[in-house]
Motif scaffolding. Sequence first.
Motif: not given
Lengths: 845, 87
Positions: A260-275, A287-296
């Motif tokens: 699963k992969l999902i964006s937030d409304y603005e497109g500044e963060q995303c999250a996904f389910l990984f195994s 996993f969670y990622w936003n613009k300020k991060m290098n890696f999720p």
Amino acid sequence: MKSFSFTLTFFISFLFSSSSYSQDKKVLNYTDYDRWKSLGATIISNSGGWVSYDINPQIGDGYALLYNANTGVTDSVPRGKSAAFSAGSALWAVKIVAQADTIRQLKLKKVKKEKFPKDSLLIRDLNSGEERSFALINEYTIPADGGEYVVVKFDKSAIAKDTTSTKGDKEKEETKEKKGKKEKDKNFKSKGVPLMIYTPATNDSAGYGKVLHYSVAKSGERVYISLSVGDTAEVSVVLDVNPKKSTVDTLFKQEGSIVKLISDYEGEQCAFLFSGDTAKTKIYRLFYWNKKMNFPALVVDTINPSLPEEWSVLNKGSFYFSKSGEKLYFGAGVRPSPEPKDTLTEDEKAHVDIWSWHDKTVQPMQKKQLSKEKDRAYLCVYNIKEDRVVQLESKKIPRVSTQQKGDLNIALGYDNSPYKRASSWNGKWCNDIYRINVKTGAKKLLRKQQCGATSLSFNGEWFAYYEPADSNYYVVNIENGTTENLTENMDVMLCDELNDVPNAPHSYGILGWSRDEKSLLIYDRYDIWQLNVENRKVPLCLTNGEGRKNSTGFRYVKLDREEKGIDTKEPILLRGFNEVNKSSGFYTLDKGEMTSLIWGDFSVYSPQKAKDAGVMIWRRSTFINYPELEITDLSFANSKKISVTNAQQSEYNWGKTQLVDWIASDGLKHQGIIVTPENLDSTKKYPMIVYYYERSSNRLNRYYSPKPSRSTVNWTFYASNGYVLFVPDIYYRTGEPGLCSYEAVVSGSLSMAEKFPFINVNRMGLQGQSWGGYQTAFLVTRTNMYKAAMAGAPVSNMTSAYGGIRWGTGMSRMFQYEHTQSRIGGTLWDNTMKYIENSPVFFVP
Amino acid sequence: MHNDNDGAVPWYQGIEYFMALRRLDKPAWMLVYNKEEHNLTRRANEKDLSRRMMQFFDHYLKDKPMPVWMKNGVPAIEKGEKMGYEF
């Protein structure tokens, strides 16, 4: 696309038929069903300049239509479906599905569904009129609130093929594909497919291969894409694509799979389910990622201290960011484990259901809910700023509803377990309602045993509820916990005035909250009331009592889906329905002034407003006029019909409805509908069918398309074929459903036959389905007035039906007899004779 | 016991009687063997019925404790995994 003005073609056929007289008109026949089409999927562009809708026959190929509000021209796309506009109203996209006959031929040849022709996509640049189509597509997305581009996900048959075709090209429908299954052992085979981001204005298209998931930010700022690549083992990659600048960043690349992969409304963060698990039973990590991060960041590993020890994130649950992006909701539950090996052979296993008297839910219902309850995911949240995971749902509070698109720090939790067992017979559906702190998970009981309507104000300051026992509305101050009765001084009934089941009446419902969050807005039968929650002044009737005075129910029309609270100082739109003569239309309420905008003998449906313009589309029908689509400004002054759905109707002998009333043998004035053939000759005698359920006279202006019957007489079809239909309203008293039906139907039939000499009193029939089927079965045991009767799915023996199961849901049927539709009003043992008296089977002779 | 493939007496007769007892809060259990007929035909089901029937009588007539299946029921979700014979 071969575009043509469809209105022209239809007008030609219209001309031909309008020259014929009604006695020459055809009578509806079984072969005519397929000519009747329905209009749907109506959307209006944010600019108000374009309207799109579908017209589909009951079987066969339909059209998608595109109306240009500036020129009045309508274009059509054969077999077009699921159309959408871009937020800036510069694009229109529509899927084109395979020909119905092609599919039919393939079905005859027993071709597998996977081999059926794939959809294609047509994209029109609404500014230039240029079009481009893509074959072999699976789905497409246009960002909801910004970005003039289309994300196209192709079907797997599109792999390594030229997937684009320019205007005029024929669709490519060959789906041949070679499958080298022999070498599957060593090499990893990606299930990914091609994806394209296409921007018509610049004619840019960026393609990606082996795409498994994608998520488009509603703002249009970003598209997140996950790829499934790798040679010997699966490697998952997450890409961050900026379609406006055509830049791509790789956020993540690791051996394993993403589900699963999902964006937030603005497109500044995303999250996904990984195994990264290689075993068949995989455990997913969040996993969670936003613009300020290098890696999720790994937010929830296979074990998380904030969740029960045996839990992990589950693929099955919901997965979304709150609108503001501050919270990330996900599902978690018991960690999947491989199926234990059998210790018994199939022969040695007993297969038994144990129905236990203290089961809260009877076994059949448990079985119906099995797939939902098995491996169930419970709602959890990741509070991003606080870096804190909180479990929201649990066994104790199995349902939690987040508020204000997940942004409010209060969620509502519902526990119905204390009331489940008795709901088999008491006709109540109650919950203990908890307020849950989304940041901490702390729960507090807000309201015990709530069985009526509720509403939490949009900033979470007030919780309002309706109490069926005393028909009052109460409000809880969330901060200090105090509860006040808001309606104790009102002398207006707030519960269903026409309630005729032996149960506490429903309320007319909560409209919402005022913009300043200081008032609760509720409905009575006719009017809208504003109840101040703070100083509890005398409630204000927003509609000035106009509703009750005119027997007209006024209901709020929500035109802005994003609206938080209703600004009572601005004009608001109301839909109205007159209970006496069944007319309807729209009003505006402006500074306490009620003004009729449009009103008449028709039914109105589904007004939708363009987001950025004072333009609306809506529909209205009568028994004769199909609910066509109309476009109007907010005043309805020059509303214009823009669709023609069933032009062939003019070739046919139709029918018409009229409202009737009479004093029934219960002493009450009843309303009903008489349907007569269009070519009625009032000097002749017509057979009459009486059709009923409970009260149906509000359907006076409903359009009935001729179509195959699911169970009941089709009003139009029967009128066309020379029948008169009578549809009486029935009012019920507790314990006498059969008798009440008799009183309404028999006195009504006689009254109609007296009023309308064209009714042949010697040729009358009865028809009803389900509750109407029961009444049909009952009526023929009490009168010989009717020559024929058709009962669909009738209860004939209430003493037996009482203890039965509604197999569709697995529910007990007892509540229906004790408290709802069947209206006996007591148990089988307290009211034995009522059960028998009302059961047709005992009186057949 | 009333089985869901009974060809002699409609299964619904058993359901209606069980539902009546449950409505009136009378302690009652109905065993429904799946795809079984008027009398049991599968040995595994016969063993299961024999065991539960005696547990039931033992509780009421010989003061033995209630087995778990009588005390708590067996939720559909645990069917086949938990038999509830234990006390």
